[in-house]
Write a protein that holds these residues in place. Structure first.
Motif, short mmCIF file in Angstrom:
data_model
loop_
_atom_site.label_atom_id
_atom_site.label_comp_id
_atom_site.label_asym_id
_atom_site.label_seq_id
_atom_site.Cartn_x
_atom_site.Cartn_y
_atom_site.Cartn_z
N GLU A 4 -22.18 -40.75 -26.58
CA GLU A 4 -20.95 -40.19 -25.96
C GLU A 4 -20.43 -39.01 -26.78
O GLU A 4 -19.95 -38.03 -26.22
CB GLU A 4 -19.88 -41.28 -25.87
N THR A 5 -20.54 -39.11 -28.10
CA THR A 5 -20.09 -38.01 -28.98
C THR A 5 -20.87 -36.73 -28.67
O THR A 5 -20.30 -35.65 -28.57
CB THR A 5 -20.26 -38.41 -30.46
N LEU A 6 -22.19 -36.88 -28.48
CA LEU A 6 -23.02 -35.71 -28.17
C LEU A 6 -22.72 -35.20 -26.76
O LEU A 6 -22.65 -34.00 -26.53
CB LEU A 6 -24.51 -36.06 -28.31
N GLU A 7 -22.49 -36.13 -25.83
CA GLU A 7 -22.16 -35.73 -24.44
C GLU A 7 -20.84 -34.98 -24.39
O GLU A 7 -20.70 -33.99 -23.67
CB GLU A 7 -22.06 -36.98 -23.56
N ASP A 8 -19.85 -35.47 -25.18
CA ASP A 8 -18.53 -34.80 -25.21
C ASP A 8 -18.69 -33.37 -25.70
O ASP A 8 -18.03 -32.45 -25.22
CB ASP A 8 -17.57 -35.54 -26.17
N ALA A 9 -19.58 -33.19 -26.69
CA ALA A 9 -19.76 -31.86 -27.29
C ALA A 9 -20.54 -30.93 -26.37
O ALA A 9 -20.30 -29.73 -26.35
CB ALA A 9 -20.46 -31.99 -28.64
N PHE A 10 -21.49 -31.51 -25.61
CA PHE A 10 -22.35 -30.67 -24.76
C PHE A 10 -22.41 -31.22 -23.33
O PHE A 10 -23.44 -31.79 -22.92
CB PHE A 10 -23.77 -30.58 -25.36
N PRO A 11 -21.30 -31.08 -22.58
CA PRO A 11 -21.25 -31.67 -21.23
C PRO A 11 -22.31 -31.10 -20.29
O PRO A 11 -22.72 -31.76 -19.34
CB PRO A 11 -19.84 -31.36 -20.75
N GLN A 12 -22.78 -29.87 -20.56
CA GLN A 12 -23.76 -29.24 -19.66
C GLN A 12 -25.19 -29.71 -19.93
O GLN A 12 -26.08 -29.50 -19.10
CB GLN A 12 -23.76 -27.69 -19.84
N ALA A 13 -25.42 -30.35 -21.09
CA ALA A 13 -26.79 -30.69 -21.48
C ALA A 13 -27.30 -31.90 -20.71
O ALA A 13 -26.53 -32.80 -20.37
CB ALA A 13 -26.85 -30.98 -22.98
N LYS A 46 -24.61 -32.34 -34.00
CA LYS A 46 -23.63 -31.63 -33.15
C LYS A 46 -23.58 -30.15 -33.48
O LYS A 46 -23.47 -29.30 -32.61
CB LYS A 46 -22.23 -32.24 -33.39
N MET A 47 -23.70 -29.87 -34.79
CA MET A 47 -23.54 -28.49 -35.22
C MET A 47 -24.78 -27.64 -34.90
O MET A 47 -24.67 -26.45 -34.61
CB MET A 47 -23.29 -28.46 -36.73
N LEU A 48 -25.96 -28.26 -34.93
CA LEU A 48 -27.18 -27.47 -34.83
C LEU A 48 -27.78 -27.38 -33.42
O LEU A 48 -28.67 -26.60 -33.17
CB LEU A 48 -28.25 -28.03 -35.80
N TYR A 49 -27.25 -28.18 -32.47
CA TYR A 49 -27.83 -28.18 -31.13
C TYR A 49 -27.65 -26.83 -30.44
O TYR A 49 -28.55 -26.29 -29.83
CB TYR A 49 -27.18 -29.29 -30.28
N ASP A 50 -26.43 -26.31 -30.57
CA ASP A 50 -26.15 -24.99 -29.99
C ASP A 50 -25.88 -24.10 -31.19
O ASP A 50 -24.74 -23.94 -31.61
CB ASP A 50 -24.91 -25.11 -29.09
#
Length: 540
Positions: free
Chosen positions: A408-417, A455-459
């Motif tokens: 959920e933490t990753l989804e919150d950070a990248f809703p489009q992914a 979270k920091m390195l995905y985008d």
């Protein structure tokens, strides 16, 4: 000296050891390695008797003293750091405590009537203290604490006022001062700055007892151990040599096992084909029977167990302008303590600066000024055009929402992914299967660090500002991060006490010293070659 004989151990549903054996001989320095959760801490606890094996036995020679350092340091308060360290040094610490009580009694006017008896007892206790080398002990305790970067004020101040990381150093100092016959050190290199790390390295090289240790610092391990014991799949395998040798040998063994497995599989396929082809023919019945029997007797070769290591690949970061950040005539003080007086410094595109300096030199302050989480008292910090910054600091881990899961933490950070790409991202940072449903409040320090990093390195930003990014990371994640950042196209400014990380990723060094600030072209390896020391606090 210490023997583990055919031990088996299960924790809940997890089988940690199956008839595993290993020995620790007098004077041996051994590295204990294995994936997280393989049972390294359980092994230490079985040696100290805190846990029993389900089967087999752990034997320690009579009279062998063991000092065990782990991350759980317990309660410390009410004493000075030096007293706390001496308190763990065996019988002498009890004598020292009585001496202190008698000294207090001698200074107490209410005890005037008992003064003769107190003075007489004081003489006896003082004699015993001298016999046990007590006065030399305090000097040694101070020396060990100084080696671990304690200032004089911290040595004599209340240990209760120290942070968790410093209390851990006190607990480590206690074991080092004790000089037992065997030391068990579980992650002693965590929470240490590079100067303390190098001091500890030298101390352990000179230590004459047996040593069994785990460490996520590859360089540290490599310089100390001459044998490696690996826990993998319930077995203990010993390799004679340093960590580097173990890695090479392990890769070679895997290659050989894979080749043997493939040869056997080819032979089995041939035999099975023959049996399938002729089993219906009466004329071949005897041959078919003999081959079936032969197959039943064969010892099957297992394929090598593959360690799950997933490579993380950066999306290309957007290009920044050539000037990434410029600091001009920056002044910064905290209260009476001046950190910077007129600092001028610039990061240009594709430069990767590592910042070196002893504790309190202002490394984290510089990163905060650059990241904009601290303001200069005077002077300017200007970010260049098209700069997209990613800032990793220890406090970032406290900002995770405890009620959200990893996924959920990753989804919150990248809703489009897409779900698939987020699962791959989580896998690269060591979260696989059901792990990603874990709530953030239950994560260890290492897991939190990995999640913040993911979270920091995905985008990816085009400028990374990293404050001790390798703290809490295990060897495998560290290697993955080094490999990923080696391919990174952006600029970097970072602080790390991990010499492998420094050497692999820096191409510039900023050294903060009491004599001034020095800039070096070339990375950490060139810096060491030019200055003759591995860190600013270690002038040779």
């Amino acid at each position: 000296m210490i023997r583990l004989e055919n031990i088996s151990k299960q924790n809940g549903n997890q089988i940690l050891f199956i008839e595993a054996s290993a020995t620790l001989q007098k004077g041996e320095k051994v590295g204990l390695v294995g994936p997280n959760g393989a049972g390294k801490t359980t092994l230490f606890r079985m040696i100290t008797g805190e846990e029993e094996p389900d089967e087999g036995r752990v034997s320690v020679d009579r009279g062998v003293t063991i000092g065990y350092f782990n991350q759980d340091v317990g309660e410390m308060t009410g004493r000075s750091a030096v007293a706390e360290v001496m308190n763990g040094a065996g019988p002498v610490s009890e004598v020292a405590a009585e001496l202190r009580e008698l000294e207090a009694a001698m200074a107490d006017p209410d005890q005037a009537d008992n003064m003769d008896a107190i003075i007489e007892r004081y003489g006896e206790v003082q004699g015993r203290f001298e016999e046990l080398g007590g006065y030399a002990l305090e000097g040694r305790a101070r020396e060990v604490l100084a080696g671990l970067s304690f200032s004089e004020a911290m040595v004599d101040g209340d240990v209760g006022a120290l942070s968790g990381g410093w209390k851990m150093r006190v607990a480590l100092a206690r074991i080092l001062l004790m000089r037992p016959d065997a030391m068990l050190l579980d992650e002693p290199s965590n929470h240490l700055d590079i100067e303390s790390l190098i001091w500890l390295e030298e101390f352990l090289k000179g230590y004459e007892g047996a040593l069994l240790m785990t460490s996520h610092d590859r360089e540290f391990m490599n310089r100390i151990v001459s044998k490696v014991v690996e826990i993998d799949g319930g077995t203990l395998t010993s390799y004679s040599g340093d960590y580097e040798f173990y890695e090479q040998q392990r890769a070679l063994n895997e290659k050989q096992q894979q080749a043997q497995f493939e040869r056997q599989q080819a032979m089995l396929a041939k035999e099975i084909k023959f049996i399938e082809r002729f089993k219906a023919r009466a004329s071949h019945a005897a041959q078919v029977q003999s081959r079936v029997k032969k197959l039943e007797k064969i010892d099957k070769i297992e394929p090598p167990r593959r360690r799950q290591s997933i490579a993380f690949e950066f999306q290309p970061a957007p290009r920044s302008g050539d000037d990434v950040v410029s600091l001009k005539d920056v002044h910064k003080a905290y209260g009476d303590r001046s950190i910077y007086e007129g600092l001028t410094f610039q990061v240009r595109r594709k430069e990767r600066w590592c910042v070196m300096g002893i504790n309190g030199a202002g490394k984290s302050t510089l990163l905060k000024l650059v990241a904009g989480t601290a303001e200069p008292d005077k002077g300017t910090v200007v970010q260049g055009g098209s700069v997209k910054m990613g800032y990793f600091a220890q406090h970032a881990m406290d900002l995770l929402d405890g009620d959200r899961s990893i996924f959920e933490t990753l989804e919150d950070a990248f809703p489009q992914a897409g779900q698939g790409s987020l699962r791959t991202l989580a896998g690269c940072f060591g979260f696989s299967g059901d792990d990603i449903e874990k709530k953030c409040r239950f994560l260890s320090g290492g897991e939190k660090a990995r999640l913040v990093m993911a979270k920091m390195l995905y985008d990816p930003p085009n400028f990374l500002v990293l404050d001790e990014p390798t703290n809490h990371l295990d060897l495998a994640t560290k290697e993955m991060l080094i490999a990923a950042l080696s391919q990174y196209e952006g600029s970097m400014l970072f602080v790390s006490h991990d010499r492998r990380f420094l050497a692999a990723l820096s191409n510039r060094v900023l050294e903060l010293t009491p004599d001034g600030i020095h800039q070096y072209g070339g990375g950490y390896t060139e810096y060491v070659a030019r200055t003759g020391h591995e860190a600013p606090g270690l002038h040779s």
